[in-house]
Design a protein around this motif. Structure first.
Motif, PDB file in Angstrom:
ATOM      1  N   MET A 127       0.998  -1.198  -0.051  1.00  0.00           N
ATOM      2  CA  MET A 127       0.062   0.043   0.085  1.00  0.00           C
ATOM      3  C   MET A 127       0.850   1.225   0.061  1.00  0.00           C
ATOM      4  O   MET A 127       1.875   1.172   0.762  1.00  0.00           O
ATOM      5  CB  MET A 127      -0.905   0.042   1.273  1.00  0.00           C
ATOM      6  CG  MET A 127      -1.747  -1.221   1.321  1.00  0.00           C
ATOM      7  SD  MET A 127      -3.002  -1.550  -0.009  1.00  0.00           S
ATOM      8  CE  MET A 127      -3.874  -0.118  -0.047  1.00  0.00           C
ATOM      9  N   ASN A 128       0.759   2.116  -0.785  1.00  0.00           N
ATOM     10  CA  ASN A 128       1.295   3.499  -0.872  1.00  0.00           C
ATOM     11  C   ASN A 128       0.510   4.474   0.140  1.00  0.00           C
ATOM     12  O   ASN A 128      -0.450   4.954  -0.326  1.00  0.00           O
ATOM     13  CB  ASN A 128       1.410   4.045  -2.273  1.00  0.00           C
ATOM     14  CG  ASN A 128       2.696   5.003  -2.566  1.00  0.00           C
ATOM     15  OD1 ASN A 128       3.154   5.456  -1.310  1.00  0.00           O
ATOM     16  ND2 ASN A 128       2.696   5.602  -3.514  1.00  0.00           N
ATOM     17  N   VAL A 129       1.345   5.005   1.050  1.00  0.00           N
ATOM     18  CA  VAL A 129       0.821   5.551   2.390  1.00  0.00           C
ATOM     19  C   VAL A 129       0.898   7.055   1.943  1.00  0.00           C
ATOM     20  O   VAL A 129       2.356   7.254   2.388  1.00  0.00           O
ATOM     21  CB  VAL A 129       0.901   4.806   3.752  1.00  0.00           C
ATOM     22  CG1 VAL A 129       0.120   5.642   4.745  1.00  0.00           C
ATOM     23  CG2 VAL A 129       0.632   3.392   3.635  1.00  0.00           C
ATOM     24  N   GLN A 130       0.012   7.971   1.972  1.00  0.00           N
ATOM     25  CA  GLN A 130       0.486   9.262   2.016  1.00  0.00           C
ATOM     26  C   GLN A 130       0.262   9.825   3.365  1.00  0.00           C
ATOM     27  O   GLN A 130      -0.608   9.720   4.029  1.00  0.00           O
ATOM     28  CB  GLN A 130      -0.483  10.335   1.220  1.00  0.00           C
ATOM     29  CG  GLN A 130      -0.260  11.600   1.174  1.00  0.00           C
ATOM     30  CD  GLN A 130      -1.490  12.562   0.436  1.00  0.00           C
ATOM     31  OE1 GLN A 130      -1.222  12.499  -0.768  1.00  0.00           O
ATOM     32  NE2 GLN A 130      -2.521  12.938   1.129  1.00  0.00           N
TER      33      GLN A 130
ATOM     34  N   ILE B 121      -1.792  10.281  -6.232  1.00  0.00           N
ATOM     35  CA  ILE B 121      -2.596  10.160  -4.567  1.00  0.00           C
ATOM     36  C   ILE B 121      -2.680  11.400  -4.248  1.00  0.00           C
ATOM     37  O   ILE B 121      -4.102  11.896  -3.772  1.00  0.00           O
ATOM     38  CB  ILE B 121      -1.692   9.375  -3.764  1.00  0.00           C
ATOM     39  CG1 ILE B 121      -1.274   7.795  -3.935  1.00  0.00           C
ATOM     40  CG2 ILE B 121      -2.464   9.310  -2.431  1.00  0.00           C
ATOM     41  CD1 ILE B 121      -0.340   7.111  -3.179  1.00  0.00           C
ATOM     42  N   TRP B 122      -1.944  12.169  -4.362  1.00  0.00           N
ATOM     43  CA  TRP B 122      -2.230  13.844  -3.893  1.00  0.00           C
ATOM     44  C   TRP B 122      -3.171  14.516  -4.750  1.00  0.00           C
ATOM     45  O   TRP B 122      -4.254  15.034  -4.128  1.00  0.00           O
ATOM     46  CB  TRP B 122      -0.803  14.433  -4.091  1.00  0.00           C
ATOM     47  CG  TRP B 122      -1.074  16.171  -3.879  1.00  0.00           C
ATOM     48  CD1 TRP B 122      -0.827  16.975  -4.952  1.00  0.00           C
ATOM     49  CD2 TRP B 122      -1.403  16.730  -2.756  1.00  0.00           C
ATOM     50  NE1 TRP B 122      -1.036  18.179  -4.162  1.00  0.00           N
ATOM     51  CE2 TRP B 122      -1.305  18.180  -3.103  1.00  0.00           C
ATOM     52  CE3 TRP B 122      -1.831  16.490  -1.481  1.00  0.00           C
ATOM     53  CZ2 TRP B 122      -1.869  19.125  -2.140  1.00  0.00           C
ATOM     54  CZ3 TRP B 122      -2.001  17.427  -0.465  1.00  0.00           C
ATOM     55  CH2 TRP B 122      -2.290  18.635  -0.677  1.00  0.00           C
TER      56      TRP B 122
ATOM     57  N   ASN C 109      -4.912   4.454   1.337  1.00  0.00           N
ATOM     58  CA  ASN C 109      -6.020   3.805   0.517  1.00  0.00           C
ATOM     59  C   ASN C 109      -5.495   3.175  -0.759  1.00  0.00           C
ATOM     60  O   ASN C 109      -6.164   2.678  -1.607  1.00  0.00           O
ATOM     61  CB  ASN C 109      -7.173   4.430   0.473  1.00  0.00           C
ATOM     62  CG  ASN C 109      -7.747   4.863   1.989  1.00  0.00           C
ATOM     63  OD1 ASN C 109      -8.068   3.454   2.624  1.00  0.00           O
ATOM     64  ND2 ASN C 109      -7.961   6.003   2.482  1.00  0.00           N
ATOM     65  N   PHE C 110      -4.439   3.477  -0.992  1.00  0.00           N
ATOM     66  CA  PHE C 110      -3.986   3.398  -2.726  1.00  0.00           C
ATOM     67  C   PHE C 110      -2.767   2.305  -2.771  1.00  0.00           C
ATOM     68  O   PHE C 110      -1.950   2.093  -1.992  1.00  0.00           O
ATOM     69  CB  PHE C 110      -3.489   4.738  -3.228  1.00  0.00           C
ATOM     70  CG  PHE C 110      -4.386   5.822  -3.361  1.00  0.00           C
ATOM     71  CD1 PHE C 110      -5.094   5.925  -4.770  1.00  0.00           C
ATOM     72  CD2 PHE C 110      -4.912   6.560  -2.391  1.00  0.00           C
ATOM     73  CE1 PHE C 110      -5.776   6.726  -5.071  1.00  0.00           C
ATOM     74  CE2 PHE C 110      -5.887   7.667  -2.829  1.00  0.00           C
ATOM     75  CZ  PHE C 110      -6.319   7.475  -4.074  1.00  0.00           C
ATOM     76  N   PRO C 111      -3.059   1.454  -3.781  1.00  0.00           N
ATOM     77  CA  PRO C 111      -2.243   0.365  -4.011  1.00  0.00           C
ATOM     78  C   PRO C 111      -0.642   0.798  -4.490  1.00  0.00           C
ATOM     79  O   PRO C 111      -0.411   1.836  -4.737  1.00  0.00           O
ATOM     80  CB  PRO C 111      -2.786  -0.530  -5.112  1.00  0.00           C
ATOM     81  CG  PRO C 111      -3.554   0.619  -5.830  1.00  0.00           C
ATOM     82  CD  PRO C 111      -4.142   1.580  -4.680  1.00  0.00           C
TER      83      PRO C 111
END
Length: 367
Positions: free
Chosen positions: A181-184, A209-210, A199-201
């Motif tokens: 998961m790529n976490v901002q 994502i931004w 929430n992004f893969p």
């Protein structure tokens, strides 16, 4: 409706019967009574006072199951142990303070994670400014700390490894070829997380994502309706805008060099935040791998962010960085600048305004 409730009760009864099957047990201890404050923090990351306060806070959000003999305190302890060390659930169940089956550990982790990520607790513990007064206060504190006037916080993304999901596996593979998961994360000057978006893969780029983030929309709206300078600091992977400034790509003067140095110093805060988060809660480290499907992995990541903020608020120091952590992959993947500037007039005007704002900051503060 009645049959559905009956089926649910039957399933719950079956789970509790399994949970309460007599097991070969050994003497356990109460960590709150036996461990020193230092040892308790080493195992569970919170001090005893914060643990008891958190136990009281989550109690209304944990559903009591009939005939379940496990105390909520034990469930919270084993969950914190999992977050902190990422150990196998069967090993956790045989810990020095409990004697639990793997299924009991799993249900405990799920219950506590759901409580920590309930809307009430999550919005209380992870909080982006909610009005202009709070935003102005945030700007004053961060600008004073970083000496970049107008800045309110710093942003970046970090990857958390997960097992291959049941569906759309390829979407979760990042540039380093593992599922994640790529976490901002957006944080303050003291590494307190004011926004977390897990929430992004893993294949999603940071700038994508931004662009989908609620915070991007909020700051853009503030810029268009209220004017004034309220912006985040991001690296060159992000698109430059009046609400997210990036460093100069090719500084051509001493003033611009000084600005970039100060900017990079401020940006290091988010790197330190990510480091602290994953040092405290090592279930998030790449080699530990969250062995959950994406939905549950997202909840665990958010729960760890909630607990990280509790640690920051209460000045609880992070554990020492041992050899395992020093050699760990912290999930920072740089992808180069993938953002494309839109050609519509509004986007072009925003880019021009952002460049002017950045240059004005340099001229007024970095002579």
């Amino acid at each position: 409706m009645f049959m559905a409730e009956l089926a649910e009760d039957s399933e719950e009864d079956e789970e509790e019967e399994i949970e309460n099957i007599p097991r070969l047990s050994y003497e356990t201890i109460n960590p709150l009574n036996v461990l020193s404050e230092t040892a308790f923090k080493k195992h569970f990351r919170l001090n005893k006072e914060c643990f008891l306060s958190l136990l009281e806070e989550i109690t209304p959000f944990v559903r009591a199951r009939r005939r379940c003999k496990l105390e909520l305190k034990t469930k919270l302890l084993v969950t914190l142990l999992f977050y902190a060390h990422g150990s196998d659930q069967s090993i956790l169940g045989s810990s020095f303070f409990c004697d639990m089956s793997q299924s009991s550990v799993s249900r405990s982790i799920e219950e506590i994670t759901n409580a920590l990520t309930s809307r009430e607790i999550r919005f209380r513990r992870i909080r982006f400014p909610r009005n202009m007064r709070e935003l102005s206060q945030r700007r004053a504190r961060f600008s004073e700390a970083t000496h970049i006037p107008g800045s309110i916080g710093v942003i970046d993304c970090t990857h958390v490894a997960i097992i291959p999901p049941n569906d759309d596996q390829q979407v979760f593979v990042n540039r380093k070829k593992y599922h994640s998961m790529n976490v901002q994360l957006i944080c303050e000057e003291n590494c307190w997380i004011m926004n977390a978006n897990p929430n992004f893969p893993g294949s999603s780029h940071n700038d994508y994502i931004w662009g989908k983030s609620d915070i991007s929309g909020i700051l853009q709206q503030v810029y268009r309706e209220n004017g004034g300078n309220f912006f985040l600091l991001g690296d060159s992977e992000y698109p430059l805008s009046p609400w997210l400034l990036t460093p100069l790509r090719n500084p051509s003067s001493e003033q611009e060099e000084r600005f970039n140095n100060k900017f990079n110093s401020a940006r290091s805060i988010i790197e330190r935040c990510n480091r602290l988060l994953k040092n405290r809660f090592r279930c998030l480290l790449k080699h530990r791998v969250l062995r959950y499907q994406p939905k549950k992995a997202v909840a665990i990541i958010l729960a760890c962010c909630v607990l990280h903020n509790i640690c920051v608020e209460n000045h609880i120091e992070a554990p020492e960085e041992d050899e395992e952590f020093t050699n760990a992959d912290l999930g920072i993947i740089k992808e180069g600048n993938n953002s494309l500037v839109e050609r519509n007039p509004t986007a072009q005007n925003d880019l021009r305004a952002a460049r002017q704002l950045r240059q004005l900051i340099i001229e007024n503060n970095f002579l």
